[in-house]
Every structure is written in structure tokens, then in C-alpha cells.
Design an enzyme around this catalytic site. Structure first.
Site, PDB file in Angstrom:
ATOM      1  N   TYR A 137       0.867  -1.183   0.000  1.00 21.31           N
ATOM      2  CA  TYR A 137       0.000   0.000   0.000  1.00 21.31           C
ATOM      3  C   TYR A 137       0.898   1.225   0.000  1.00 21.31           C
ATOM      4  CZ  TYR A 137      -3.134   3.694   1.398  1.00 21.31           C
ATOM      5  OH  TYR A 137      -3.834   4.880   1.425  1.00 21.31           O
ATOM      6  N   LYS A 260       3.896  10.639   7.977  1.00 23.18           N
ATOM      7  CA  LYS A 260       3.316  10.123   9.226  1.00 23.18           C
ATOM      8  C   LYS A 260       4.034  10.645  10.483  1.00 23.18           C
ATOM      9  CE  LYS A 260       0.730   6.254   7.481  1.00 23.18           C
ATOM     10  NZ  LYS A 260      -0.639   6.686   7.666  1.00 23.18           N
TER      11      LYS A 260
HETATM   12  N1  PLP Z   1       2.673   4.757   2.113  1.00 29.60           N
HETATM   13  C1  PLP Z   1       2.450   3.984   3.180  1.00 29.60           C
HETATM   14  C2  PLP Z   1       3.374   2.843   3.474  1.00 29.60           C
HETATM   15  C3  PLP Z   1       1.360   4.234   4.016  1.00 29.60           C
HETATM   16  O1  PLP Z   1       1.145   3.439   5.072  1.00 29.60           O
HETATM   17  C4  PLP Z   1       0.518   5.336   3.722  1.00 29.60           C
HETATM   18  C5  PLP Z   1      -0.652   5.619   4.561  1.00 29.60           C
HETATM   19  O2  PLP Z   1      -1.111   4.819   5.337  1.00 29.60           O
HETATM   20  C6  PLP Z   1       0.799   6.130   2.604  1.00 29.60           C
HETATM   21  C7  PLP Z   1       1.889   5.800   1.814  1.00 29.60           C
HETATM   22  C8  PLP Z   1      -0.081   7.292   2.251  1.00 29.60           C
HETATM   23  O3  PLP Z   1       0.111   8.341   3.156  1.00 29.60           O
HETATM   24  P1  PLP Z   1      -1.001   9.485   3.287  1.00 29.60           P
HETATM   25  O4  PLP Z   1      -2.200   8.845   3.880  1.00 29.60           O
HETATM   26  O5  PLP Z   1      -0.357  10.503   4.196  1.00 29.60           O
HETATM   27  O6  PLP Z   1      -1.241  10.028   1.925  1.00 29.60           O
END
Ligand code: PLP
Length: 412
Positions: A137, A260
Site C-alpha cells: 500500500y 506520518k
Molecule cells: N505509504 C504507506 C506505506 C502508508 O502506510 C501510507 C498511509 O497509510 C501512505 C503511503 C499514504 O500516506 P497518506 O495517507 O499521508 O497520503
């Protein structure tokens, strides 16, 4: 509650109304009805120091008085300069070139664009696809979605709107390693990069793999001359027990994405960090070779101040040993569920604990039972997981673990 909000991942027709949060402190969330919940998720894995950490709050209020925001085109500012230098010093190898943006998905979009333009700038056309892994993801924007797991990532639903990528299983077995090698060889001329979530595929279901698997991916990407993008948006900043997950495999990816916990969960900020070899492909007399990206709020000074304060806390307080201690407590506390009826797997890595059910559980019922135990834990798919703040007190962690254990046992 207003009826004007369109909520995330929510079928608005049937969803139960959300709970109203009015305040946070440490590892607790206070609700409008007076209840206080122990938070087991740290707000989608962001609040590593707990909520409202005074050191971050002070840094943000000082920055608020001085300069809440200023455009980044043609201007720079100390919080961004300092943060970029500190990230470059903390990240392994020559990951020295930091491009700020405003969310994890955008950091991934920037990484994909960087990889594609890296080839274009070197005069090599047609290399725009990305090899990604099943179970992965990387975000909800279109480019990021295109490299998410092809089944879970809604690829079919969006059809031709999503770029078509190449998917492989993580190379956990000799056959899978051979298949990855073969796919890289077969598609090499159309591939711009390989993307992976190091050590744990978070939103895909907390699927964990050993460092050797990550090292194999790095080795094969290098063998086929492909840049490796490490998406450390979930794993970065201590979650897996080291500051960055890549450290455990001793690899230096060519591009690395952060977000994050970058600001300690205070506000939105992301970074796409490139090694010198990538950056040099953009260093040119040709204006068209520049990286054509620039989000309005990139390098927002408030967010950079929060991130600098968060890095201070990593320097001053024992976050990584706290993460490992949480891991040990999670492993001990969840161990009894291994082999329990209805449980397919129990796994722990760093400060991540996950129970996987043997079938699809009734998520709404699980959520109710967890809430009744005074904890904020959100099961999804077939898993129930804990990713608490790294500062969580033992008593609160034990309450989370007990709530999970009891809830899983009731689910039989
Ligand atoms: N990449 C990873 C590994 C993630 O866990 C997430 C979100 O959970 C994202 C990208 C996307 O981040 P955002 O929700 O800040 O766009």
C-alpha cells in the site's frame, strides 16, 4: 454532528456515526461524551511521542508567532534547511537530497515522478513503469494507487485511469526470488523503479518480512540497474525498532519516502529523499531537466518546526529502546493467542503487534467490544493490530493488550 462531511473509507449510507473527539493527551483520546480511550493506533501511526508533547507544542507556537507559512519557490527558511540537513545526517548512505511535500501519497507521487524523469533526463525514453509487490500500500492518489496491491488497490474498478504496473510476490522463497529476477529481466526496458515498504506492509495487513527479503530486493534491483524506492511512510521513525526499517537490512535505497511520524503526528508533512546518483540526473544546464513539482504548502515552516522538535525528542529520549520494549511486551502479551481458536497468526515487529483471524471477522462487533473496554483500536480486513505511541506507559499498553486478547477470545 454535521451531515456535510464526507468521511474516509466510509460507506456514508450505512456507517455508524463517528465518535467526537474533543481533546488528546499522552496516549489518551477524550470524547465529547466524557469517555477517555487508550489509543492503540497513535492516529494512523503518526503520534510516536504521544499527543500534545510540550516540546513540539512549544516549537510550533514559537514558529506560529514568527512565520506560519511562506512559499518555498524562490524562498527558503531555517526550519526547512535544518530539517533537511538533519534527515540527511540520520538517513543511511548518501540519501542527501530532500524534497518536501504535504502527505505520504504525494511523497510517493514525487518518488514515482523522480524515478521516471531520472531516465528521461538521461535520454532514455519508455521507462515509466514500476515493479511493486502484492500486499503493498502506498497511498490513495492515482500514481500511488497504481502501485498498491492489484486486488486490494481497486485497480480493476478504475481500469485504464491507473497506470499499468508490474506486480510480484515478495521474494520470501527461492521460487519467488527467481520469479522476481525473471520479471525484472523481462520488463527491464520499460521499468523506471522498484517500490517496496521495507519490513512490513502496513495497510496491506501488517504483513511482515525478514530483513533478508528486503536485502534480496535491493540486490536484484541493483543487478538490473533499477532505482529502489523505499516507502518508509509507515515504518520510519522507530516503528520497527530501528529509526528506519532499511537499516535492519543494511541497504541504502535510491529514493526514500517519509511522512506520518515525521512531525511526531502533529501536522502534515512528507519528504522524498534521493541519493546523489538520482539528484545528479536532474543537475543540468537544461531547465526542462528540473524536477517539475512544487506543492503550495511544501516545507510548511510550522510542520518543519514540529519535525525538528520531534527529531530532538528522538535524540534526547530513548525512543528506540522504548519501541523494542513495547515489542517485547506485545510479544509476551499476545503469545497466548497463537494457536487459539479462530486465530490464524500472531506477529510482532518493533512496536507493531498484530493478530490475524482465520476468517473474516465481524469488524463492527469487534470495534464495539474494544470500545466497551475503553480502548481505541481499529481492526480492518482480517486483522486486529496495535501500533501505540512509543511513549506509552506500561499500564496503558497492558490495557490495550488485555482488550485485544479478551476481544479475540470472545470472537470464537
Ligand atoms: N505509504 C504507506 C506505506 C502508508 O502506510 C501510507 C498511509 O497509510 C501512505 C503511503 C499514504 O500516506 P497518506 O495517507 O499521508 O497520503
Amino acid at each position: 454532528m454535521t451531515t456535510h462531511l464526507w468521511r474516509p473509507y466510509t460507506q456514508m449510507k450505512h456507517a455508524a456515526p463517528p465518535l467526537e473527539a474533543v481533546a488528546t493527551k499522552g496516549t489518551r483520546i477524550r470524547l465529547a461524551d466524557g469517555r477517555e480511550l487508550v489509543d492503540g493506533i497513535a492516529s494512523w501511526w503518526t503520534a510516536v511521542h504521544g499527543y500534545n508533547h510540550p516540546h513540539i507544542a512549544e516549537a510550533v507556537s514559537r514558529q506560529l508567532a514568527a512565520m506560519p507559512h511562506v512559499m518555498f519557490g524562490g524562498l527558503t527558511h531555517a526550519p526547512a534547511e535544518r530539517l533537511a540537513a538533519r534527515l540527511a545526517a540520520l538517513l543511511p548512505g548518501d540519501l542527501n537530497h530532500v524534497f518536501f511535500s504535504d502527505s505520504g501519497s504525494v511523497a510517493v507521487e514525487v518518488a514515482l515522478k523522480m524515478a521516471a524523469q531520472y531516465w528521461l533526463n538521461r535520454g532514455i525514453a519508455g521507462r515509466t513503469r514500476v515493479l511493486a509487490f502484492r500486499g503493498g500500500y502506498h497511498g490513495d492518489t492515482m500514481g500511488a494507487m497504481s502501485v498498491c496491491d492489484p486486488d486490494e488497490g481497486m485497480h480493476r474498478r478504475f481500469g485504464a485511469y491507473l497506470p499499468e504496473q508490474i506486480f510480484c510476490d515478495l521474494p520470501c522463497t527461492a521460487d519467488q526470488t527467481e520469479a522476481l529476477d525473471a520479471a525484472l529481466a523481462r520488463h527491464r526496458d520499460t521499468l523506471a523503479a522498484v517500490i517496496v515498504e521495507p519490513l512490513v506492509q502496513g495497510a496491506g495487513g501488517m504483513l511482515m518480512h525478514p530483513p533478508e527479503v528486503l536485502a534480496t530486493i535491493a540486490r536484484l534491483a541493483a543487478r538490473h540497474g533499477l532505482p529502489l524506492i523505499a516507502d518508509e511512510i509507515f515504518t520510519g521513525f522507530g516503528r520497527t525498532g530501528t529509526l528506519f526499517a532499511c537499516e535492519q537490512a543494511g541497504i541504502v535505497p535510491d529514493i526514500l519516502c517519509l511522512s506520518k511520524a515525521l512531525t511526531g503526528g502533529t501536522m502534515t508533512l512528507a519528504a522524498t529523499v534521493a541519493r546523489s546518483g538520482i539528484f545528479e540526473a536532474f543537475w543540468s544546464d537544461d531547465p526542462a531537466a528540473a524536477l517539475m513539482h512544487g506543492p503550495t504548502f511544501m516545507a510548511n515552516p510550522l510542520a518543519c518546526a514540529a519535525a525538528n522538535a520531534s527529531l530532538d525528542l528522538f535524540e534526547q529520549e530513548p525512543r528506540l529502546s522504548q519501541a523494542r520494549a513495547i515489542g517485547a511486551r506485545l510479544a509476551a502479551g499476545l503469545a497466548d493467542l497463537r494457536g487459539a481458536p479462530g486465530v490464524a497468526d500472531v506477529r510482532v515487529l518493533g512496536a507493531i503487534g498484530c493478530v490475524q483471524f482465520a476468517g473474516a471477522p465481524d469488524l463492527a462487533a469487534l470495534k464495539e467490544r474494544l470500545l466497551a473496554r475503553g480502548v481505541w483500536v481499529r481492526p480492518f480486513g482480517d486483522i486486529l493490530y496495535l501500533t501505540p505511541a512509543l511513549t506509552i506507559a506500561e499500564a496503558d499498553l497492558d490495557r490495550l493488550i488485555a482488550a485485544v486478547v479478551e476481544t479475540v477470545r470472545e470472537n470464537r
